[in-house]
Design a protein around this motif. Structure first.
Motif, short mmCIF file in Angstrom:
data_model
loop_
_atom_site.label_atom_id
_atom_site.label_comp_id
_atom_site.label_asym_id
_atom_site.label_seq_id
_atom_site.Cartn_x
_atom_site.Cartn_y
_atom_site.Cartn_z
N PHE A 67 -11.31 -17.18 -24.46
CA PHE A 67 -11.48 -18.34 -23.59
C PHE A 67 -12.47 -19.34 -24.19
N GLU A 68 -13.57 -18.85 -24.76
CA GLU A 68 -14.57 -19.74 -25.36
C GLU A 68 -14.00 -20.48 -26.57
N LEU A 69 -13.25 -19.78 -27.40
CA LEU A 69 -12.65 -20.43 -28.57
C LEU A 69 -11.58 -21.44 -28.15
N HIS A 70 -10.79 -21.09 -27.16
CA HIS A 70 -9.77 -22.00 -26.66
C HIS A 70 -10.42 -23.26 -26.08
N TYR A 71 -11.49 -23.09 -25.36
CA TYR A 71 -12.22 -24.23 -24.78
C TYR A 71 -12.80 -25.11 -25.88
N ALA A 72 -13.40 -24.49 -26.91
CA ALA A 72 -13.96 -25.26 -28.02
C ALA A 72 -12.87 -26.05 -28.75
N LEU A 73 -11.71 -25.44 -28.93
CA LEU A 73 -10.59 -26.15 -29.54
C LEU A 73 -10.18 -27.33 -28.68
N GLY A 74 -10.13 -27.12 -27.37
CA GLY A 74 -9.80 -28.20 -26.44
C GLY A 74 -10.79 -29.35 -26.51
N LEU A 75 -12.07 -29.02 -26.58
CA LEU A 75 -13.09 -30.07 -26.68
C LEU A 75 -12.94 -30.87 -27.96
N LEU A 76 -12.67 -30.19 -29.07
CA LEU A 76 -12.48 -30.89 -30.35
C LEU A 76 -11.28 -31.84 -30.27
N ILE A 77 -10.16 -31.32 -29.82
CA ILE A 77 -8.95 -32.16 -29.72
C ILE A 77 -9.18 -33.30 -28.74
N ASN A 78 -9.82 -33.00 -27.62
CA ASN A 78 -10.09 -34.02 -26.61
C ASN A 78 -10.94 -35.16 -27.17
N SER A 79 -11.86 -34.83 -28.08
CA SER A 79 -12.71 -35.87 -28.66
C SER A 79 -11.95 -36.76 -29.64
N ILE A 80 -10.80 -36.31 -30.09
CA ILE A 80 -10.01 -37.06 -31.06
C ILE A 80 -8.88 -37.83 -30.37
N LYS A 81 -8.12 -37.13 -29.54
CA LYS A 81 -6.96 -37.75 -28.88
C LYS A 81 -6.67 -36.98 -27.58
N SER A 82 -7.36 -37.35 -26.53
CA SER A 82 -7.33 -36.58 -25.29
C SER A 82 -5.95 -36.47 -24.65
N ASP A 83 -5.13 -37.49 -24.80
CA ASP A 83 -3.83 -37.44 -24.15
C ASP A 83 -2.89 -36.39 -24.74
N SER A 84 -3.22 -35.88 -25.92
CA SER A 84 -2.34 -34.90 -26.56
C SER A 84 -2.43 -33.51 -25.95
N ILE A 85 -3.44 -33.25 -25.12
CA ILE A 85 -3.58 -31.91 -24.54
C ILE A 85 -3.70 -31.93 -23.02
N GLN A 86 -3.31 -33.02 -22.40
CA GLN A 86 -3.37 -33.09 -20.94
C GLN A 86 -2.54 -31.97 -20.29
N GLU A 87 -1.41 -31.67 -20.89
CA GLU A 87 -0.55 -30.61 -20.37
C GLU A 87 -1.27 -29.26 -20.41
N GLY A 88 -1.97 -29.00 -21.50
CA GLY A 88 -2.71 -27.74 -21.63
C GLY A 88 -3.86 -27.64 -20.65
N TRP A 89 -4.64 -28.74 -20.52
CA TRP A 89 -5.75 -28.73 -19.55
C TRP A 89 -5.23 -28.51 -18.14
N ALA A 90 -4.11 -29.16 -17.80
CA ALA A 90 -3.56 -29.08 -16.44
C ALA A 90 -3.11 -27.66 -16.08
N ALA A 91 -2.73 -26.88 -17.07
CA ALA A 91 -2.24 -25.53 -16.81
C ALA A 91 -3.36 -24.54 -16.49
N ILE A 92 -4.58 -24.86 -16.88
CA ILE A 92 -5.69 -23.90 -16.76
C ILE A 92 -6.11 -23.73 -15.30
N GLY A 93 -6.17 -22.48 -14.89
CA GLY A 93 -6.58 -22.15 -13.53
C GLY A 93 -8.06 -21.80 -13.46
N GLN A 94 -8.43 -21.21 -12.34
CA GLN A 94 -9.82 -20.86 -12.07
C GLN A 94 -10.11 -19.44 -12.59
N PHE A 95 -11.29 -19.28 -13.17
CA PHE A 95 -11.67 -17.97 -13.70
C PHE A 95 -13.18 -17.89 -13.80
N THR A 96 -13.65 -16.67 -14.00
CA THR A 96 -15.06 -16.40 -14.25
C THR A 96 -15.15 -15.56 -15.51
#
Length: 112
Positions: A67-96
């Motif tokens: 989860f931490e690595l996936h989140y870090a990858l998301g942050l990197l991509i988001n900083s470059i071109k956020s619209d390319s991963i909106q689908e991936g962000w939207a799929a993520i549910g709630q977790f601890t």
């Protein structure tokens, strides 16, 4: 020198070819990272063969790191071109994330 010689490229022509190769590799790498993020999100959260809780349990003590690595990858991509991963962000549910490395999946929130 004949135009049929393979060595007829000038250094400038070679530089352009190398630059185009670098741009292509960069583009492909970004696309692969974007696909990995989006597919990872959907494969975990919207999998027809197992629930997120079942997958988290199967990941065991590696779940938090995944989860931490996936989140870090998301942050990197988001900083470059956020619209390319909106689908991936939207799929993520709630977790601890738990201290032992596991992840607990929370029920969907109805307070949206």
């Amino acid at each position: 020198m004949s135009i049929l010689d393979n060595n007829s490229q000038t250094p400038a022509d070679k530089a352009i070819r190398i630059a185009n190769n670098i741009k292509g590799t960069t583009r492909q790498t970004f696309q692969m990272m974007t696909n990995a993020f989006n597919m990872g999100s959907k494969n975990f959260w919207n999998n027809p063969h197992a629930t997120p809780a079942q997958i988290a349990e199967a990941l065991g003590n590696d779940a938090r790191e995944v989860f931490e690595l996936h989140y870090a990858l998301g942050l990197l991509i988001n900083s470059i071109k956020s619209d390319s991963i909106q689908e991936g962000w939207a799929a993520i549910g709630q977790f601890t994330m738990n201290e032992d490395g596991t992840v607990t999946i929370l029920p969907p929130s109805d307070n949206l």
